[in-house]
Design a protein around this motif. Structure first.
Motif, PDB file in Angstrom:
ATOM      1  N   UNK A 200      -3.964  -6.319  17.417  1.00  0.00           N
ATOM      2  CA  UNK A 200      -4.586  -5.019  17.658  1.00  0.00           C
ATOM      3  C   UNK A 200      -5.435  -4.664  16.436  1.00  0.00           C
ATOM      4  N   UNK A 201      -6.675  -4.347  16.677  1.00  0.00           N
ATOM      5  CA  UNK A 201      -7.566  -3.954  15.588  1.00  0.00           C
ATOM      6  C   UNK A 201      -8.440  -2.811  16.087  1.00  0.00           C
ATOM      7  N   UNK A 202      -9.423  -2.441  15.283  1.00  0.00           N
ATOM      8  CA  UNK A 202     -10.326  -1.370  15.679  1.00  0.00           C
ATOM      9  C   UNK A 202     -10.526  -0.390  14.544  1.00  0.00           C
TER      10      UNK A 202
ATOM     11  N   UNK B  94     -11.275  -0.171  24.209  1.00  0.00           N
ATOM     12  CA  UNK B  94     -11.463   1.152  24.803  1.00  0.00           C
ATOM     13  C   UNK B  94     -11.797   2.132  23.689  1.00  0.00           C
ATOM     14  N   UNK B  95     -12.596   3.140  23.997  1.00  0.00           N
ATOM     15  CA  UNK B  95     -12.935   4.186  23.030  1.00  0.00           C
ATOM     16  C   UNK B  95     -12.403   5.521  23.526  1.00  0.00           C
ATOM     17  N   UNK B  96     -11.732   6.227  22.646  1.00  0.00           N
ATOM     18  CA  UNK B  96     -11.322   7.612  22.914  1.00  0.00           C
ATOM     19  C   UNK B  96     -12.151   8.494  21.989  1.00  0.00           C
ATOM     20  N   UNK B  97     -13.004   9.324  22.571  1.00  0.00           N
ATOM     21  CA  UNK B  97     -13.970  10.113  21.806  1.00  0.00           C
ATOM     22  C   UNK B  97     -13.758  11.598  22.053  1.00  0.00           C
TER      23      UNK B  97
ATOM     24  N   UNK C  35     -17.560  14.355  16.049  1.00  0.00           N
ATOM     25  CA  UNK C  35     -17.117  13.325  16.985  1.00  0.00           C
ATOM     26  C   UNK C  35     -15.967  12.527  16.363  1.00  0.00           C
ATOM     27  N   UNK C  36     -14.707  12.903  16.631  1.00  0.00           N
ATOM     28  CA  UNK C  36     -13.587  12.044  16.251  1.00  0.00           C
ATOM     29  C   UNK C  36     -13.497  10.863  17.217  1.00  0.00           C
ATOM     30  N   UNK C  37     -13.166   9.683  16.703  1.00  0.00           N
ATOM     31  CA  UNK C  37     -13.198   8.469  17.521  1.00  0.00           C
ATOM     32  C   UNK C  37     -11.996   7.585  17.217  1.00  0.00           C
ATOM     33  N   UNK C  38     -11.384   7.074  18.276  1.00  0.00           N
ATOM     34  CA  UNK C  38     -10.382   6.019  18.162  1.00  0.00           C
ATOM     35  C   UNK C  38     -10.851   4.865  19.034  1.00  0.00           C
ATOM     36  N   UNK C  39     -11.009   3.676  18.419  1.00  0.00           N
ATOM     37  CA  UNK C  39     -11.537   2.510  19.138  1.00  0.00           C
ATOM     38  C   UNK C  39     -10.614   1.320  18.952  1.00  0.00           C
ATOM     39  N   UNK C  40      -9.552   1.197  19.778  1.00  0.00           N
ATOM     40  CA  UNK C  40      -8.644   0.054  19.648  1.00  0.00           C
ATOM     41  C   UNK C  40      -9.199  -1.192  20.340  1.00  0.00           C
TER      42      UNK C  40
END
Length: 341
Positions: free
Chosen positions: A27-29, A66-69, A45-50
């Motif tokens: 798992x990275x990102x 996947x991106x959670x924005x 814009x907070x972003x989590x991109x696993x």
């Protein structure tokens, strides 16, 4: 958001059930926070991109992102309270069969390989400047991803040069988080390892609604002697054409310098766009645009990067200043304990 994260979890479950014990998924990102002001309008814009990478033996690989924005901006653009929401996108989920160095077969949802920005540079922890180039949507509509199949590999490899190729086909999809256009295309590139140069060309035929051709070229130069990265693209479609040229230089003696000054990187990008005949959903400007950007990256220990940039856009539709500030954390770890090779 549930569909995008559900798809990523499902792929992780598949990898769990079929992986050998020695093939531990990774798992990275990145986790990032970006603040941007364009023409006086500020957004956050907070972003989590696993990213999941799961090897299945010596020839099979599962990849997914996947991106959670979140997007938060003032209600009236430059005034009023801040409003926003979170949403998720399923960028890609693909299965690769690596037959040999000359052929890798990919099926599923993959980033459209038109030129190189979309596939190699657009990730939040890789891009030197957080705003995508103006011509980014040429060759990548409708969602920057394709649903179908792809072939890629090395045509010929010699000590001083290497010729690579990519060919793909995408089916149309209007399903939420799986949007894609019906298209076919390919890319061919030449890599000169001793000079650190790669250049190539892309072609795409868009095969739905109004059929049309898109074409592009790209150049990457990373001289081994100095910590300089140069990237450039040109792209053409009926909706317009343009180019961008970007240079990034570490304030260091060499690429392995990790001193406090060696962690600083200066960036500059210039780009131009010339409008053509507007095409529905191509998301290109309605007027000619000239733009330049300057920025700084500072690479802290533990994979944390600070980024700041200023840009100025000139257009008959209106001139604007563009400010960006970002902090990003790059993570990388095994999906579960085990022997990793």
């Amino acid at each position: 958001m549930k569909r995008a994260l559900g798809a990523l979890i499902a792929l992780l479950g598949i990898a769990t059930s079929v992986c050998a014990q020695s093939d531990v998924p990774i798992l990275s990102g990145a986790l990032a926070f970006n603040a941007s002001t364009t023409g006086g309008a500020t957004s956050f814009v907070p972003t989590l991109a696993p990213v999941l990478v799961a090897p299945l033996g010596d020839h099979w690989l599962i990849e997914a992102r996947a991106d959670v924005l979140g997007f938060f901006a003032q209600q009236n653009g430059t005034s009023g309270p801040y409003n926003g929401r979170f949403f998720a996108t399923f960028d890609y989920g693909q299965v690769d069969y690596i037959a040999n160095p000359h052929l890798t077969i990919t099926v599923g949802r993959f980033l459209t390989p038109f030129n190189i920005y979309n596939e190699r540079i657009s990730a939040v922890w890789i891009a030197n400047l957080q705003d995508s180039p103006i011509i980014f949507t040429i060759g990548t509509r409708t969602s920057s991803a394709s649903n179908g199949g792809m072939l890629r590999g090395v045509v010929v490899e010699r000590p001083n040069w290497l010729l690579n190729y990519t060919a793909y086909f995408s089916a149309a999809s209007t399903t939420e988080n799986l949007l894609a256009g019906r298209a076919a295309g390919g890319r061919i590139g030449m890599f000169l390892p001793k000079a650190g140069i790669e250049f190539g060309a892309s072609y795409q035929r868009f095969l739905q609604d109004r059929n049309y051709n898109a074409a592009g070229t790209y150049l990457v130069w990373q001289p081994p002697q100095i910590p300089l990265d140069v990237r450039a693209e040109y792209a053409y479609s009926p909706g317009g054409q343009g180019y961008w040229l970007e240079g990034a230089m570490r304030v260091a003696k060499n690429r392995s310098d990790t001193s406090w000054l060696g962690r600083l990187q200066t960036i500059a990008r210039v780009q131009q766009f010339f409008k053509g005949v507007p095409t529905p959903q191509d998301i290109l400007p309605s007027a000619d645009v000239n733009q330049f950007d300057f920025g700084l990256n500072y690479y802290l220990p533990h994979d944390v990067r600070l980024n700041g940039s200023y840009g100025r856009q000139y257009s008959s539709a209106g001139n604007a200043n563009i400010w960006n500030v970002q902090i990003a954390y790059r993570f990388l770890f095994p999906a579960w304990p085990g022997e990793h090779k």
